[in-house]
Design a protein around this motif. Sequence first.
Motif, PDB file in Angstrom:
ATOM      1  N   ALA A  60       8.486  47.024  70.661  1.00  0.00           N
ATOM      2  CA  ALA A  60       8.171  46.921  72.085  1.00  0.00           C
ATOM      3  C   ALA A  60       8.712  48.123  72.860  1.00  0.00           C
ATOM      4  O   ALA A  60       8.487  48.242  74.068  1.00  0.00           O
ATOM      5  CB  ALA A  60       8.755  45.631  72.657  1.00  0.00           C
ATOM      6  N   THR A  61       9.431  49.002  72.166  1.00  0.00           N
ATOM      7  CA  THR A  61       9.990  50.212  72.767  1.00  0.00           C
ATOM      8  C   THR A  61       9.552  51.413  71.942  1.00  0.00           C
ATOM      9  O   THR A  61       8.790  51.284  70.983  1.00  0.00           O
ATOM     10  CB  THR A  61      11.532  50.150  72.785  1.00  0.00           C
ATOM     11  N   ALA A  62      10.098  52.585  72.274  1.00  0.00           N
ATOM     12  CA  ALA A  62       9.842  53.791  71.486  1.00  0.00           C
ATOM     13  C   ALA A  62      10.787  53.914  70.302  1.00  0.00           C
ATOM     14  O   ALA A  62      10.686  54.878  69.531  1.00  0.00           O
ATOM     15  CB  ALA A  62       9.970  55.024  72.373  1.00  0.00           C
ATOM     16  N   ALA A  63      11.691  52.959  70.119  1.00  0.00           N
ATOM     17  CA  ALA A  63      12.722  53.061  69.085  1.00  0.00           C
ATOM     18  C   ALA A  63      12.118  53.150  67.696  1.00  0.00           C
ATOM     19  O   ALA A  63      11.082  52.544  67.403  1.00  0.00           O
ATOM     20  CB  ALA A  63      13.671  51.870  69.165  1.00  0.00           C
ATOM     21  N   VAL A  64      12.806  53.885  66.829  1.00  0.00           N
ATOM     22  CA  VAL A  64      12.398  53.994  65.430  1.00  0.00           C
ATOM     23  C   VAL A  64      13.413  53.320  64.511  1.00  0.00           C
ATOM     24  O   VAL A  64      13.217  53.279  63.292  1.00  0.00           O
ATOM     25  CB  VAL A  64      12.203  55.471  65.026  1.00  0.00           C
ATOM     26  N   LEU A  65      14.483  52.784  65.080  1.00  0.00           N
ATOM     27  CA  LEU A  65      15.536  52.099  64.339  1.00  0.00           C
ATOM     28  C   LEU A  65      16.070  50.991  65.236  1.00  0.00           C
ATOM     29  O   LEU A  65      16.213  51.180  66.445  1.00  0.00           O
ATOM     30  CB  LEU A  65      16.643  53.091  63.974  1.00  0.00           C
ATOM     31  N   ALA A  66      16.369  49.832  64.649  1.00  0.00           N
ATOM     32  CA  ALA A  66      16.947  48.723  65.411  1.00  0.00           C
ATOM     33  C   ALA A  66      18.052  48.083  64.584  1.00  0.00           C
ATOM     34  O   ALA A  66      17.975  48.047  63.353  1.00  0.00           O
ATOM     35  CB  ALA A  66      15.882  47.684  65.766  1.00  0.00           C
ATOM     36  N   TYR A  67      19.051  47.559  65.268  1.00  0.00           N
ATOM     37  CA  TYR A  67      20.195  46.967  64.567  1.00  0.00           C
ATOM     38  C   TYR A  67      20.812  45.878  65.439  1.00  0.00           C
ATOM     39  O   TYR A  67      20.663  45.876  66.666  1.00  0.00           O
ATOM     40  CB  TYR A  67      21.223  48.033  64.203  1.00  0.00           C
ATOM     41  N   PRO A  68      21.516  44.909  64.810  1.00  0.00           N
ATOM     42  CA  PRO A  68      22.014  43.755  65.548  1.00  0.00           C
ATOM     43  C   PRO A  68      23.328  44.028  66.250  1.00  0.00           C
ATOM     44  O   PRO A  68      24.169  44.793  65.771  1.00  0.00           O
ATOM     45  CB  PRO A  68      22.212  42.710  64.441  1.00  0.00           C
ATOM     46  N   TYR A  70      25.453  48.516  57.727  1.00  0.00           N
ATOM     47  CA  TYR A  70      25.244  47.580  56.630  1.00  0.00           C
ATOM     48  C   TYR A  70      24.030  46.692  56.833  1.00  0.00           C
ATOM     49  O   TYR A  70      23.682  45.910  55.948  1.00  0.00           O
ATOM     50  CB  TYR A  70      26.496  46.715  56.439  1.00  0.00           C
ATOM     51  N   ALA A  71      23.354  46.804  57.991  1.00  0.00           N
ATOM     52  CA  ALA A  71      22.192  45.945  58.255  1.00  0.00           C
ATOM     53  C   ALA A  71      21.400  46.512  59.424  1.00  0.00           C
ATOM     54  O   ALA A  71      21.828  46.401  60.575  1.00  0.00           O
ATOM     55  CB  ALA A  71      22.637  44.515  58.564  1.00  0.00           C
ATOM     56  N   TYR A  72      20.254  47.125  59.132  1.00  0.00           N
ATOM     57  CA  TYR A  72      19.426  47.669  60.208  1.00  0.00           C
ATOM     58  C   TYR A  72      17.975  47.713  59.761  1.00  0.00           C
ATOM     59  O   TYR A  72      17.652  47.468  58.596  1.00  0.00           O
ATOM     60  CB  TYR A  72      19.918  49.050  60.642  1.00  0.00           C
ATOM     61  N   LEU A  73      17.091  48.027  60.705  1.00  0.00           N
ATOM     62  CA  LEU A  73      15.648  48.039  60.450  1.00  0.00           C
ATOM     63  C   LEU A  73      15.078  49.377  60.882  1.00  0.00           C
ATOM     64  O   LEU A  73      15.404  49.879  61.960  1.00  0.00           O
ATOM     65  CB  LEU A  73      14.968  46.916  61.234  1.00  0.00           C
ATOM     66  N   LEU A  74      14.201  49.933  60.031  1.00  0.00           N
ATOM     67  CA  LEU A  74      13.538  51.190  60.335  1.00  0.00           C
ATOM     68  C   LEU A  74      12.048  50.990  60.568  1.00  0.00           C
ATOM     69  O   LEU A  74      11.425  50.143  59.917  1.00  0.00           O
ATOM     70  CB  LEU A  74      13.717  52.174  59.181  1.00  0.00           C
ATOM     71  N   ARG A  75      11.498  51.774  61.462  1.00  0.00           N
ATOM     72  CA  ARG A  75      10.043  51.879  61.619  1.00  0.00           C
ATOM     73  C   ARG A  75       9.564  52.761  60.467  1.00  0.00           C
ATOM     74  O   ARG A  75       9.648  53.986  60.512  1.00  0.00           O
ATOM     75  CB  ARG A  75       9.719  52.504  62.980  1.00  0.00           C
ATOM     76  N   LEU A 123      17.884  51.163  68.763  1.00  0.00           N
ATOM     77  CA  LEU A 123      17.929  49.999  69.645  1.00  0.00           C
ATOM     78  C   LEU A 123      18.951  48.977  69.173  1.00  0.00           C
ATOM     79  O   LEU A 123      18.859  48.461  68.052  1.00  0.00           O
ATOM     80  CB  LEU A 123      16.544  49.354  69.711  1.00  0.00           C
ATOM     81  N   LEU A 124      19.901  48.659  70.038  1.00  0.00           N
ATOM     82  CA  LEU A 124      20.862  47.580  69.809  1.00  0.00           C
ATOM     83  C   LEU A 124      20.245  46.281  70.319  1.00  0.00           C
ATOM     84  O   LEU A 124      19.822  46.201  71.475  1.00  0.00           O
ATOM     85  CB  LEU A 124      22.156  47.874  70.566  1.00  0.00           C
ATOM     86  N   VAL A 125      20.208  45.259  69.460  1.00  0.00           N
ATOM     87  CA  VAL A 125      19.515  44.009  69.788  1.00  0.00           C
ATOM     88  C   VAL A 125      20.505  42.849  69.743  1.00  0.00           C
ATOM     89  O   VAL A 125      21.140  42.613  68.705  1.00  0.00           O
ATOM     90  CB  VAL A 125      18.346  43.749  68.818  1.00  0.00           C
ATOM     91  N   PRO A 126      20.656  42.095  70.819  1.00  0.00           N
ATOM     92  CA  PRO A 126      21.576  40.955  70.817  1.00  0.00           C
ATOM     93  C   PRO A 126      20.974  39.731  70.142  1.00  0.00           C
ATOM     94  O   PRO A 126      19.763  39.637  69.937  1.00  0.00           O
ATOM     95  CB  PRO A 126      21.784  40.691  72.313  1.00  0.00           C
ATOM     96  N   GLY A 127      21.862  38.803  69.756  1.00  0.00           N
ATOM     97  CA  GLY A 127      21.420  37.500  69.272  1.00  0.00           C
ATOM     98  C   GLY A 127      20.985  37.442  67.832  1.00  0.00           C
ATOM     99  O   GLY A 127      20.435  36.422  67.396  1.00  0.00           O
ATOM    100  N   LEU A 128      21.219  38.488  67.046  1.00  0.00           N
ATOM    101  CA  LEU A 128      20.756  38.523  65.656  1.00  0.00           C
ATOM    102  C   LEU A 128      21.871  38.965  64.709  1.00  0.00           C
ATOM    103  O   LEU A 128      21.624  39.647  63.723  1.00  0.00           O
ATOM    104  CB  LEU A 128      19.550  39.458  65.514  1.00  0.00           C
ATOM    105  N   ALA A 129      23.093  38.569  64.991  1.00  0.00           N
ATOM    106  CA  ALA A 129      24.228  38.991  64.180  1.00  0.00           C
ATOM    107  C   ALA A 129      24.078  38.528  62.742  1.00  0.00           C
ATOM    108  O   ALA A 129      23.533  37.461  62.460  1.00  0.00           O
ATOM    109  CB  ALA A 129      25.526  38.447  64.776  1.00  0.00           C
ATOM    110  N   VAL A 130      24.566  39.341  61.821  1.00  0.00           N
ATOM    111  CA  VAL A 130      24.548  39.028  60.399  1.00  0.00           C
ATOM    112  C   VAL A 130      25.958  38.673  59.944  1.00  0.00           C
ATOM    113  O   VAL A 130      26.944  38.939  60.631  1.00  0.00           O
ATOM    114  CB  VAL A 130      24.015  40.213  59.571  1.00  0.00           C
ATOM    115  N   GLU A 131      26.054  38.087  58.756  1.00  0.00           N
ATOM    116  CA  GLU A 131      27.351  37.868  58.133  1.00  0.00           C
ATOM    117  C   GLU A 131      27.644  39.041  57.196  1.00  0.00           C
ATOM    118  O   GLU A 131      26.852  39.330  56.293  1.00  0.00           O
ATOM    119  CB  GLU A 131      27.364  36.565  57.332  1.00  0.00           C
ATOM    120  N   HIS A 132      28.764  39.707  57.426  1.00  0.00           N
ATOM    121  CA  HIS A 132      29.174  40.845  56.600  1.00  0.00           C
ATOM    122  C   HIS A 132      30.457  40.451  55.893  1.00  0.00           C
ATOM    123  O   HIS A 132      31.515  40.353  56.494  1.00  0.00           O
ATOM    124  CB  HIS A 132      29.384  42.081  57.478  1.00  0.00           C
ATOM    125  N   ARG A 133      30.379  40.244  54.584  1.00  0.00           N
ATOM    126  CA  ARG A 133      31.459  39.576  53.871  1.00  0.00           C
ATOM    127  C   ARG A 133      32.578  40.488  53.391  1.00  0.00           C
ATOM    128  O   ARG A 133      33.721  40.049  53.258  1.00  0.00           O
ATOM    129  CB  ARG A 133      30.871  38.856  52.645  1.00  0.00           C
TER     130      ARG A 133
END
Length: 225
Positions: free
Chosen positions: A113-121, A147-152, A183-193
């Motif tokens: 929904a933005t111009a971002a090419v990377l997003a992370y929680p 340790y947890a992100y998404l690429l376009r 893009l920093l995205v709230p509400g989608l935190a992961v568990e990092h052990r």
Amino acid sequence: MSDLYRAAVIPTHNRHDMVSDCINSVVDQVDTVIVLDNGSDPPICPEPWHGKAAVVAVPLDPPNISTLWNIGLALADSAAYRHGADRWDIAVLNSDVTVPGGWVAGLSSAMRATAAVLAYPDQHGGRRQVLHTKAQPVDLRQRITGYAYLLRGETGLRLDEGLAWWYGDDSLDWTARERGGALLVPGLAVEHRCPNGSMYERPELQEQAGRDRETFRQKWGRTPW
């Protein structure tokens, strides 16, 4: 499943139980999972996921995590091409991570929904979305979760393999900011052990991290912290 093709890339070494949990948490959110097995003993077995997970042996010692990630990204691109996709998402996960339901779709929707090419929680309980577009230090609570992100995927972003163990994620983050945004995205935190577990187990990786910091500084003129 979205009309977007989606893949997950997971490097691992001897974390059989954790990588299984990681795959289980993401396998139904993507079209394929690609595991980069860096010399696990015994090797990681893909059979429990009935063809939705592929394991590729990449024995690198000492490890270069950027190389492992890049091999996975290239394989994800190839899978997308074979499916005729013109847009695809690539989730990059450490094997000690589990993600919540809807994680991939949530990051993807926000990113695209933005111009971002990377997003992370947001791992710190923030409530607002933040688009970073400048290659410079930010509040550490807002830096990439390496340790947890998404690429376009169609942008072809890759890690700098001169950063063998540390700072490769930050360099990718800063590159992404210059190519559309991270893009920093709230509400989608992961568990990092097991944060930095391998560094504690292998002192030579701590030494490599120091060299990587200097490499990053030479490349960007400053460091993230």
